[in-house]
Design a protein around this motif. Structure first.
Motif, PDB file in Angstrom:
ATOM      1  N   UNK A 208       0.857  -1.179   0.000  1.00  0.00           N
ATOM      2  CA  UNK A 208       0.000   0.000   0.000  1.00  0.00           C
ATOM      3  C   UNK A 208       0.892   1.227   0.000  1.00  0.00           C
ATOM      4  N   UNK A 209       0.591   2.174  -0.850  1.00  0.00           N
ATOM      5  CA  UNK A 209       1.401   3.393  -0.900  1.00  0.00           C
ATOM      6  C   UNK A 209       1.396   4.095   0.457  1.00  0.00           C
ATOM      7  N   UNK A 210       2.593   4.497   0.883  1.00  0.00           N
ATOM      8  CA  UNK A 210       2.723   5.244   2.124  1.00  0.00           C
ATOM      9  C   UNK A 210       2.737   4.397   3.379  1.00  0.00           C
ATOM     10  N   UNK A 211       2.613   3.068   3.242  1.00  0.00           N
ATOM     11  CA  UNK A 211       2.603   2.170   4.400  1.00  0.00           C
ATOM     12  C   UNK A 211       3.917   1.390   4.442  1.00  0.00           C
ATOM     13  N   UNK A 212       4.593   1.410   5.583  1.00  0.00           N
ATOM     14  CA  UNK A 212       5.896   0.745   5.711  1.00  0.00           C
ATOM     15  C   UNK A 212       5.791  -0.749   5.405  1.00  0.00           C
ATOM     16  N   UNK A 213       6.820  -1.260   4.753  1.00  0.00           N
ATOM     17  CA  UNK A 213       6.825  -2.651   4.330  1.00  0.00           C
ATOM     18  C   UNK A 213       8.282  -3.110   4.254  1.00  0.00           C
ATOM     19  N   UNK A 214       8.500  -4.319   3.799  1.00  0.00           N
ATOM     20  CA  UNK A 214       9.858  -4.845   3.603  1.00  0.00           C
ATOM     21  C   UNK A 214       9.921  -5.588   2.285  1.00  0.00           C
ATOM     22  N   UNK A 215      11.027  -5.401   1.578  1.00  0.00           N
ATOM     23  CA  UNK A 215      11.305  -6.201   0.396  1.00  0.00           C
ATOM     24  C   UNK A 215      12.250  -7.326   0.801  1.00  0.00           C
ATOM     25  N   UNK A 216      12.000  -8.515   0.305  1.00  0.00           N
ATOM     26  CA  UNK A 216      12.823  -9.679   0.629  1.00  0.00           C
ATOM     27  C   UNK A 216      13.509 -10.175  -0.633  1.00  0.00           C
ATOM     28  N   UNK A 217      14.814 -10.265  -0.580  1.00  0.00           N
ATOM     29  CA  UNK A 217      15.595 -10.865  -1.664  1.00  0.00           C
ATOM     30  C   UNK A 217      16.026 -12.251  -1.172  1.00  0.00           C
ATOM     31  N   UNK A 218      15.376 -13.271  -1.690  1.00  0.00           N
ATOM     32  CA  UNK A 218      15.627 -14.640  -1.260  1.00  0.00           C
ATOM     33  C   UNK A 218      16.612 -15.290  -2.235  1.00  0.00           C
ATOM     34  N   UNK A 219      17.781 -15.667  -1.732  1.00  0.00           N
ATOM     35  CA  UNK A 219      18.842 -16.252  -2.550  1.00  0.00           C
ATOM     36  C   UNK A 219      19.003 -17.707  -2.133  1.00  0.00           C
ATOM     37  N   UNK A 220      18.935 -18.621  -3.107  1.00  0.00           N
ATOM     38  CA  UNK A 220      18.863 -20.042  -2.759  1.00  0.00           C
ATOM     39  C   UNK A 220      19.751 -20.899  -3.664  1.00  0.00           C
ATOM     40  N   UNK A 221      20.092 -22.092  -3.144  1.00  0.00           N
ATOM     41  CA  UNK A 221      20.808 -23.147  -3.878  1.00  0.00           C
ATOM     42  C   UNK A 221      22.180 -22.692  -4.375  1.00  0.00           C
ATOM     43  N   UNK A 222      22.953 -22.060  -3.495  1.00  0.00           N
ATOM     44  CA  UNK A 222      24.297 -21.656  -3.907  1.00  0.00           C
ATOM     45  C   UNK A 222      25.358 -22.334  -3.045  1.00  0.00           C
ATOM     46  N   UNK A 223      26.520 -22.475  -3.636  1.00  0.00           N
ATOM     47  CA  UNK A 223      27.685 -23.039  -2.956  1.00  0.00           C
ATOM     48  C   UNK A 223      28.940 -22.535  -3.664  1.00  0.00           C
ATOM     49  N   UNK A 224      29.960 -22.132  -2.927  1.00  0.00           N
ATOM     50  CA  UNK A 224      30.101 -22.115  -1.471  1.00  0.00           C
ATOM     51  C   UNK A 224      29.274 -21.002  -0.826  1.00  0.00           C
ATOM     52  N   UNK A 225      29.152 -21.027   0.512  1.00  0.00           N
ATOM     53  CA  UNK A 225      28.332 -20.026   1.198  1.00  0.00           C
ATOM     54  C   UNK A 225      29.052 -18.690   1.319  1.00  0.00           C
ATOM     55  N   UNK A 226      29.115 -17.997   0.210  1.00  0.00           N
ATOM     56  CA  UNK A 226      29.802 -16.704   0.193  1.00  0.00           C
ATOM     57  C   UNK A 226      29.186 -15.855  -0.916  1.00  0.00           C
TER      58      UNK A 226
END
Length: 245
Positions: free
Chosen positions: A120-138
């Motif tokens: 909703x415009x003007x209402x605080x929220x969060x964007x999530x960047x989900x990163x998956x299936x990677x190796x090595x953990x860096x």
């Protein structure tokens, strides 16, 4: 060859239940110097070891923590994890030497970008960047807003292991949606030829406008109905004398 070494995996079935349960403790170390240690119960994480803060971090609901802490602390889990970390690094060095230092296997990450809640415009929220299936953990995650770098309101979770020996991680950005804003999440990893970027911009329907349109259409149809009824009544009125003749 993956450079992670699973030093200890415990599988314990509960003898007091007809349903078997699995308790798994995992300790692994990697070429980049990081070490992961965690306890899982039926594939749900109970705690992980934070070697930088020198403590166990419980990830179960808070009302379980005190009871668990009393039972787990008696086994000196953190001290054992520290000893395991030292052993893991030594075994990794020996294994690399025996294998003549083979190239490390790498898996490129996949990422998606989405809001945590309905936008909703003007209402605080969060964007999530989900990163998956990677190796090595860096990995390295960076954010932009309208093409400009953003660092305020950004957080990055620790690495979480998957069952296939890869990892996933979350980066979040606290923001307030504004019309016309464009956000991006860029992921860098050694298995990628170039960084991958996901773009997101708010797409909103305007409830008030939709309601106004709905009411306007309804009112128009209503007026057309009244007009049509009046026309028929007037037309019928003019035809009535003809029918009486």
């Amino acid at each position: 060859m993956r450079s992670s070494l699973l030093i200890l995996i415990l599988n314990i079935s509960c003898a007091f239940s007809q349903i078997p349960h699995e308790l798994v403790y995992i300790l692994g170390c990697f070429e980049n110097g990081t070490t992961e240690a965690q306890l899982e119960y039926d594939a749900e994480e109970i705690f992980y070891v934070d070697f930088e803060r020198h403590e166990l971090v419980y990830t179960v609901p808070r009302y379980y923590v005190n009871d668990l802490r009393e039972k787990i602390d008696r086994f000196h889990v953190y001290e054992n994890a520290q000893r395991g970390k030292t052993t893991c690094s030594a075994v990794l060095t020996i294994s690399k030497a025996m294998e003549k230092n083979p190239p490390e296997e790498r898996d490129p990450p996949m990422s998606i970008l989405y809001p945590a809640e309905e936008v909703q415009f003007g209402v605080e929220n969060s964007l999530i960047c989900f990163v998956n299936h990677f190796y090595p953990p860096d990995i390295r995650v960076s954010w932009t807003r309208n093409g400009l770098p953003v660092s305020e309101g950004v957080s990055l979770s620790r690495y979480y292991p998957n069952n296939d020996q890869t990892f996933h991680q979350l980066s979040t950005l606290a923001f307030t949606p504004r019309e016309g804003d464009i956000y991006s999440c860029t992921v860098e990893h050694s298995a990628l030829k170039s960084p991958t970027t996901r773009i997101w911009e708010p797409e909103l329907s305007h409830p008030s406008l939709g309601l106004d349109i709905f009411c306007g259409v309804g009112l128009t149809l209503g007026l057309l109905g009244v007009a049509a009824g009046t026309f028929l009544m007037v037309k019928r009125h003019h035809r009535q004398p003809i029918l009486n003749r």
